[in-house]
Design an enzyme around this catalytic site. Structure first.
Site, PDB file in Angstrom:
ATOM      1  N   LYS A  36       0.822  -1.214   0.000  1.00 27.23           N
ATOM      2  CA  LYS A  36       0.000   0.000   0.000  1.00 27.23           C
ATOM      3  C   LYS A  36       0.861   1.271   0.000  1.00 27.23           C
ATOM      4  CE  LYS A  36      -4.005  -2.246   2.172  1.00 27.23           C
ATOM      5  NZ  LYS A  36      -5.086  -2.106   3.199  1.00 27.23           N
ATOM      6  N   TYR A  45     -12.517  -1.506  -4.182  1.00 32.68           N
ATOM      7  CA  TYR A  45     -13.059  -1.745  -2.836  1.00 32.68           C
ATOM      8  C   TYR A  45     -14.578  -1.617  -2.789  1.00 32.68           C
ATOM      9  CZ  TYR A  45      -8.384  -1.881  -0.707  1.00 32.68           C
ATOM     10  OH  TYR A  45      -7.107  -2.231  -0.336  1.00 32.68           O
ATOM     11  N   PHE A  58     -15.590   3.320   6.803  1.00 29.93           N
ATOM     12  CA  PHE A  58     -14.207   3.677   6.467  1.00 29.93           C
ATOM     13  C   PHE A  58     -13.957   3.768   4.963  1.00 29.93           C
ATOM     14  CE2 PHE A  58     -14.413  -0.941   7.167  1.00 29.93           C
ATOM     15  CZ  PHE A  58     -13.878  -1.434   5.975  1.00 29.93           C
ATOM     16  N   ARG A  91      -2.610 -14.608   4.072  1.00 31.97           N
ATOM     17  CA  ARG A  91      -3.312 -13.913   5.171  1.00 31.97           C
ATOM     18  C   ARG A  91      -2.582 -14.152   6.493  1.00 31.97           C
ATOM     19  NH1 ARG A  91      -7.493 -10.252   3.816  1.00 31.97           N
ATOM     20  NH2 ARG A  91      -7.746 -10.333   6.064  1.00 31.97           N
ATOM     21  N   THR A 113      -5.905  -7.341  10.340  1.00 26.24           N
ATOM     22  CA  THR A 113      -6.143  -6.038   9.698  1.00 26.24           C
ATOM     23  C   THR A 113      -5.591  -4.889  10.539  1.00 26.24           C
ATOM     24  OG1 THR A 113      -8.182  -6.959   8.772  1.00 26.24           O
ATOM     25  CG2 THR A 113      -7.946  -4.565   8.701  1.00 26.24           C
ATOM     26  N   ARG A 116       2.215  -7.015   8.789  1.00 25.58           N
ATOM     27  CA  ARG A 116       1.531  -5.849   9.370  1.00 25.58           C
ATOM     28  C   ARG A 116       2.100  -5.496  10.740  1.00 25.58           C
ATOM     29  NH1 ARG A 116      -4.513  -7.337   7.074  1.00 25.58           N
ATOM     30  NH2 ARG A 116      -4.482  -5.933   5.272  1.00 25.58           N
ATOM     31  N   ASN A 122      -2.216   0.000   6.716  1.00 24.60           N
ATOM     32  CA  ASN A 122      -1.744  -1.286   7.241  1.00 24.60           C
ATOM     33  C   ASN A 122      -0.859  -2.066   6.289  1.00 24.60           C
ATOM     34  OD1 ASN A 122      -3.766  -2.004   5.529  1.00 24.60           O
ATOM     35  ND2 ASN A 122      -4.963  -3.171   7.012  1.00 24.60           N
ATOM     36  N   HIS A 172      -2.237  -5.356   1.227  1.00 26.57           N
ATOM     37  CA  HIS A 172      -3.528  -5.999   0.964  1.00 26.57           C
ATOM     38  C   HIS A 172      -3.276  -7.477   0.726  1.00 26.57           C
ATOM     39  CE1 HIS A 172      -7.474  -6.798  -0.838  1.00 26.57           C
ATOM     40  NE2 HIS A 172      -6.819  -7.505  -1.752  1.00 26.57           N
ATOM     41  N   GLU A 230      -9.280  -9.632  -8.382  1.00 25.62           N
ATOM     42  CA  GLU A 230      -8.353  -8.542  -8.059  1.00 25.62           C
ATOM     43  C   GLU A 230      -7.107  -8.588  -8.943  1.00 25.62           C
ATOM     44  OE1 GLU A 230      -9.872  -8.380  -3.407  1.00 25.62           O
ATOM     45  OE2 GLU A 230      -7.848  -9.094  -3.833  1.00 25.62           O
TER      46      GLU A 230
HETATM   47  N1  UDP Z   1     -10.005  -0.621   7.045  1.00 26.10           N
HETATM   48  C1  UDP Z   1     -10.084   0.525   7.796  1.00 26.10           C
HETATM   49  N2  UDP Z   1     -10.840   0.530   8.940  1.00 26.10           N
HETATM   50  C2  UDP Z   1     -11.531  -0.576   9.363  1.00 26.10           C
HETATM   51  C3  UDP Z   1     -11.444  -1.750   8.580  1.00 26.10           C
HETATM   52  C4  UDP Z   1     -10.682  -1.742   7.432  1.00 26.10           C
HETATM   53  O1  UDP Z   1      -9.481   1.539   7.446  1.00 26.10           O
HETATM   54  O2  UDP Z   1     -12.204  -0.523  10.392  1.00 26.10           O
HETATM   55  C5  UDP Z   1      -9.205  -0.619   5.807  1.00 26.10           C
HETATM   56  C6  UDP Z   1      -7.870  -1.336   5.979  1.00 26.10           C
HETATM   57  O3  UDP Z   1      -6.906  -0.653   5.194  1.00 26.10           O
HETATM   58  C7  UDP Z   1      -8.159  -2.715   5.433  1.00 26.10           C
HETATM   59  C8  UDP Z   1      -9.123  -2.387   4.283  1.00 26.10           C
HETATM   60  O4  UDP Z   1      -9.916  -1.327   4.785  1.00 26.10           O
HETATM   61  O5  UDP Z   1      -6.985  -3.376   5.003  1.00 26.10           O
HETATM   62  C9  UDP Z   1     -10.013  -3.524   3.853  1.00 26.10           C
HETATM   63  O6  UDP Z   1     -10.702  -4.018   4.995  1.00 26.10           O
HETATM   64  P1  UDP Z   1     -10.839  -5.574   5.238  1.00 26.10           P
HETATM   65  O7  UDP Z   1     -11.843  -5.781   6.326  1.00 26.10           O
HETATM   66  O8  UDP Z   1     -11.078  -6.275   3.954  1.00 26.10           O
HETATM   67  O9  UDP Z   1      -9.404  -5.957   5.846  1.00 26.10           O
HETATM   68  P2  UDP Z   1      -8.208  -6.827   5.223  1.00 26.10           P
HETATM   69  O10 UDP Z   1      -8.838  -7.885   4.358  1.00 26.10           O
HETATM   70  O11 UDP Z   1      -7.353  -5.867   4.437  1.00 26.10           O
HETATM   71  O12 UDP Z   1      -7.482  -7.383   6.403  1.00 26.10           O
HETATM   72 MG    MG Z   2     -10.191  -7.763   2.844  1.00 26.19          MG
END
Ligand code: UDP
Ligand code: MG
Length: 139
Positions: A11, A51, A59, A87, A93, A104, A114, A117, A128
């Site tokens: 990112k 997204y 968010f 993952r 996250t 992370r 974070n 992705h 994607e």
């Molecule tokens: N995100 C955020 N606030 C939240 C949850 C998610 O800013 O409360 C952002 C964060 O950058 C995250 C992205 O949105 O990586 C996508 O969210 P997701 O729940 O898919 O998390 P990920 O799959 O990236 O762990």
């Molecule tokens: Mg996600």
């Protein structure tokens, strides 16, 4: 059927802080083969589309703004059990909840910024990857 491929983006925070090399080293050490890779920048409309699944979340606006704010490194990664293993490698996250040694935990500064992705399913990995790469860019 599992494709053994996942999709990642380093990112804008990772690129800005000079972490590309260190993160790729972790990805390499974990046994992923790079099937496609490029530095690029998403427009606001790209980030909205990428997204879209999160469009109703509080968010979403911040996420779109951040993800279009600077260059990223997009990549398709290959390994047995790629989606799940990646993952695990990136961690939770919220970096505050991420396990020791995860990308992370090591490189992210907040829930929003974070570092990386990682796709959440084989189906989304394919969608994607196709969002960012043409067939001629995937090896
Ligand atoms: N995100 C955020 N606030 C939240 C949850 C998610 O800013 O409360 C952002 C964060 O950058 C995250 C992205 O949105 O990586 C996508 O969210 P997701 O729940 O898919 O998390 P990920 O799959 O990236 O762990
Ligand atoms: Mg996600």
């Amino acid at each position: 059927m599992a494709t053994n491929r996942t999709f990642t983006m380093l990112k804008p925070d990772s690129v800005e802080k000079g972490y590309i090399g260190a993160i790729l080293e972790k990805i390499n050490a974990a046994g992923f083969r790079i099937a496609a890779m490029k530095m690029t920048q998403m427009t606001v409309s790209d980030a909205k589309a990428f997204y879209a699944v999160h469009s109703e979340r509080p968010f979403y606006g911040e996420l779109v703004e951040f993800m279009s704010s600077g260059p990223i490194v997009a990549a398709i990664l290959e390994k047995n059990n790629a989606v799940e293993d990646f993952r695990v490698l990136i961690g939770a996250t919220n970096p505050a909840d991420a396990a020791e040694g995860t990308i992370r935990k090591l490189f992210a500064s907040s829930m929003g910024e974070n570092a990386v992705h990682g796709s959440d399913s084989d189906e989304n990995a394919a969608i994607e990857g196709a969002f960012h790469f043409s067939g001629r860019e995937i090896f």
